[in-house]
Design a protein around this motif. Structure first.
Motif, PDB file in Angstrom:
ATOM      1  N   ILE A 201       0.858  -1.184   0.000  1.00 23.75           N
ATOM      2  CA  ILE A 201       0.000   0.000   0.000  1.00 23.75           C
ATOM      3  C   ILE A 201       0.893   1.233   0.000  1.00 23.75           C
ATOM      4  N   ASN A 202       0.823   2.019  -1.072  1.00 18.81           N
ATOM      5  CA  ASN A 202       1.623   3.237  -1.094  1.00 18.81           C
ATOM      6  C   ASN A 202       0.849   4.382  -0.441  1.00 18.81           C
TER       7      ASN A 202
ATOM      8  N   TRP B  89       5.064  -5.113   7.582  1.00 20.10           N
ATOM      9  CA  TRP B  89       6.267  -4.341   7.336  1.00 20.10           C
ATOM     10  C   TRP B  89       5.860  -2.909   7.009  1.00 20.10           C
ATOM     11  N   VAL B  90       6.606  -1.952   7.572  1.00 23.06           N
ATOM     12  CA  VAL B  90       6.342  -0.539   7.295  1.00 23.06           C
ATOM     13  C   VAL B  90       7.643   0.101   6.817  1.00 23.06           C
ATOM     14  N   PHE B  91       7.585   0.729   5.647  1.00 25.30           N
ATOM     15  CA  PHE B  91       8.764   1.331   5.043  1.00 25.30           C
ATOM     16  C   PHE B  91       8.629   2.850   5.010  1.00 25.30           C
ATOM     17  N   ASP B  92       9.763   3.515   5.075  1.00 26.26           N
ATOM     18  CA  ASP B  92       9.795   4.975   4.948  1.00 26.26           C
ATOM     19  C   ASP B  92       9.718   5.324   3.464  1.00 26.26           C
ATOM     20  N   CYS B  93       8.585   5.891   3.040  1.00 23.22           N
ATOM     21  CA  CYS B  93       8.391   6.191   1.619  1.00 23.22           C
ATOM     22  C   CYS B  93       9.328   7.291   1.132  1.00 23.22           C
ATOM     23  N   GLU B  94       9.941   8.037   2.068  1.00 24.92           N
ATOM     24  CA  GLU B  94      10.827   9.129   1.685  1.00 24.92           C
ATOM     25  C   GLU B  94      12.295   8.703   1.663  1.00 24.92           C
TER      26      GLU B  94
ATOM     27  N   GLU C  88      15.681   7.009   0.336  1.00 24.01           N
ATOM     28  CA  GLU C  88      16.267   6.772  -0.976  1.00 24.01           C
ATOM     29  C   GLU C  88      16.536   5.281  -1.206  1.00 24.01           C
ATOM     30  N   SER C  89      16.572   4.506  -0.133  1.00 22.54           N
ATOM     31  CA  SER C  89      16.886   3.083  -0.257  1.00 22.54           C
ATOM     32  C   SER C  89      15.641   2.201  -0.226  1.00 22.54           C
ATOM     33  N   VAL C  90      14.460   2.800  -0.432  1.00 25.51           N
ATOM     34  CA  VAL C  90      13.235   2.025  -0.286  1.00 25.51           C
ATOM     35  C   VAL C  90      13.160   0.887  -1.312  1.00 25.51           C
ATOM     36  N   CYS C  91      13.656   1.099  -2.513  1.00 23.47           N
ATOM     37  CA  CYS C  91      13.623   0.032  -3.525  1.00 23.47           C
ATOM     38  C   CYS C  91      14.487  -1.151  -3.097  1.00 23.47           C
ATOM     39  N   GLU C  92      15.639  -0.856  -2.513  1.00 24.06           N
ATOM     40  CA  GLU C  92      16.504  -1.927  -2.025  1.00 24.06           C
ATOM     41  C   GLU C  92      15.848  -2.675  -0.873  1.00 24.06           C
ATOM     42  N   GLN C  93      15.117  -1.942  -0.023  1.00 24.02           N
ATOM     43  CA  GLN C  93      14.418  -2.583   1.082  1.00 24.02           C
ATOM     44  C   GLN C  93      13.342  -3.544   0.561  1.00 24.02           C
ATOM     45  N   ILE C  94      12.644  -3.124  -0.476  1.00 25.31           N
ATOM     46  CA  ILE C  94      11.605  -3.978  -1.067  1.00 25.31           C
ATOM     47  C   ILE C  94      12.229  -5.263  -1.607  1.00 25.31           C
ATOM     48  N   LYS C  95      13.311  -5.132  -2.369  1.00 20.27           N
ATOM     49  CA  LYS C  95      13.955  -6.306  -2.948  1.00 20.27           C
ATOM     50  C   LYS C  95      14.479  -7.243  -1.867  1.00 20.27           C
ATOM     51  N   ARG C  96      14.962  -6.664  -0.762  1.00 17.83           N
ATOM     52  CA  ARG C  96      15.486  -7.481   0.332  1.00 17.83           C
ATOM     53  C   ARG C  96      14.381  -8.300   0.985  1.00 17.83           C
TER      54      ARG C  96
ATOM     55  N   LYS D  32       7.651   8.456   8.386  1.00 16.17           N
ATOM     56  CA  LYS D  32       8.014   7.805   9.649  1.00 16.17           C
ATOM     57  C   LYS D  32       7.026   8.067  10.773  1.00 16.17           C
ATOM     58  N   GLU D  33       6.408   9.251  10.792  1.00 18.37           N
ATOM     59  CA  GLU D  33       5.501   9.574  11.895  1.00 18.37           C
ATOM     60  C   GLU D  33       4.247   8.702  11.906  1.00 18.37           C
ATOM     61  N   HIS D  34       3.999   7.979  10.815  1.00 12.57           N
ATOM     62  CA  HIS D  34       2.818   7.113  10.738  1.00 12.57           C
ATOM     63  C   HIS D  34       3.139   5.638  10.970  1.00 12.57           C
TER      64      HIS D  34
END
Length: 335
Positions: free
Chosen positions: A152-153, A193-198, A200-208, A180-182
């Motif tokens: 969910i973006n 899993w909750v990722f920081d949409c802001e 720069e490494s979010v794509c790498e986190q997804i692949k991991r 992050k505040e959410h």
């Protein structure tokens, strides 16, 4: 409650634009027709769609236009044999193409309202319809089921608030992308899993976390270029639901992903003039009210605001800036 007034107050948007040109105005009291209810509006919830449309306008609006899609009110007049009867509290989602609910009274079709259960406050009930219905429609479009991975973006929004919870009920693994505040709130709602949409490494986190295969399902809430970015993270023949439209999909990406694309439009029930779809809004309203009333779903936190130009303008600015931690709810007061 008896109604003897000939006029009522309504908050009008005089023209579209980010400055939100609002003014309080007097309108004639509406008169219900057959199978319609005259409702005294008690609460109106504002959402990101209200703010975006107030800024950008909508092709079917004529100005001045009254904003506000989600309302809770009390039936003050109903013809004999029309349900719900006078005195009932009802929840209603208005047509995007028509005048909204930021006014003291409204006429609504009886087949599209949901009765608010005893014990539930109006300010909680009014926070449910548009966002909750969009979430339910999106999950149905994607056929989310046990074992699916769902991303969910822009998960800080109201639609994601419901989508996370209902997806977990269906047995999905939920990946939420938000500021992050959410993160803490989304984790409490059930996101795995909750990722920081802001980041720069979010794509790498997804692949991991996901590997090269991608997500089974993606809920895209922003539209535009974000839809193409989400599509790149979808597995082959995955399912994606979009709330706010999308542009041209590059042919290479389309063949690479072969996506099942669903477009979600709560407003379509009204704009298509579909009685069946409008009744479905009523059924979803009942489901949301029942699930919150029985503790199966957590309602968003709300912030009660006065029925005035300044408070509504500030709330719309907050929503447009995506800085609202609570759902703005306008309490409609009558003289």
């Amino acid at each position: 409650m008896s109604v003897e007034k000939s006029t009522m107050r309504a908050l009008e948007l005089r023209q579209c634009g980010a400055e939100f040109d609002l003014a309080m105005a007097e309108h004639a009291m509406p008169v219900p027709g057959d199978n319609e209810l005259l409702v005294a509006i008690d609460y109106v919830a504002l959402n990101h769609l209200d703010a975006r449309m107030a800024k950008d306008g909508f092709c079917q609006w004529q100005y001045p236009h009254i904003l506000g899609l989600d309302a809770v009110g009390t039936v003050v007049s109903a013809a004999k044999g029309v349900f719900p009867p006078k005195g009932s509290r009802v929840l209603f989602n208005a047509s995007l193409a028509e005048q909204g609910m930021l006014k003291e009274y409204a006429v609504v079709p009886s087949h599209a309202v949901s009765e608010v259960p005893d014990g539930m406050s109006g300010e909680v009930a009014v926070s449910l319809p548009n966002a909750g219905m969009a979430a339910l429609l999106a999950l149905d479009k994607m056929q989310v089921q046990d074992g699916d991975s769902l991303a969910i973006n822009s998960a800080q929004g109201a639609v994601a608030h419901f989508a996370v919870q209902y997806a977990k009920q269906r047995g999905a693994q939920v990946f939420a992308f938000a500021q992050k505040e959410h993160h803490k709130r989304l984790s409490k709602l059930g996101a795995d899993w909750v990722f920081d949409c802001e980041s720069e490494s979010v794509c790498e986190q997804i692949k991991r976390e996901m590997g090269p295969g991608g997500f089974d399902c993606i809920l895209n809430t922003q539209g535009g270029d974000s839809f193409l970015n989400d599509l790149r993270h979808l597995r082959f023949c995955g399912r994606i639901a979009c709330l706010n439209g999308f542009g041209t999909i590059p042919e290479e990406l389309l063949f690479e992903k072969a996506p099942n694309i669903g477009v979600v439009s709560v407003a379509g029930a009204w704009m298509a003039n579909s009685l069946c779809a409008q009744q479905h809004l009523c059924f979803m309203g009942r489901q949301l009210l029942d699930d919150v009333s029985n503790g199966r779903i957590k309602a968003p936190e709300v912030k009660l605001l006065d029925f005035s130009v300044d408070t509504v303008r500030d709330a719309l600015s907050c929503l447009l800036g995506k800085t609202c931690q609570q759902r703005p709810v306008i309490r409609i007061t009558r003289d």
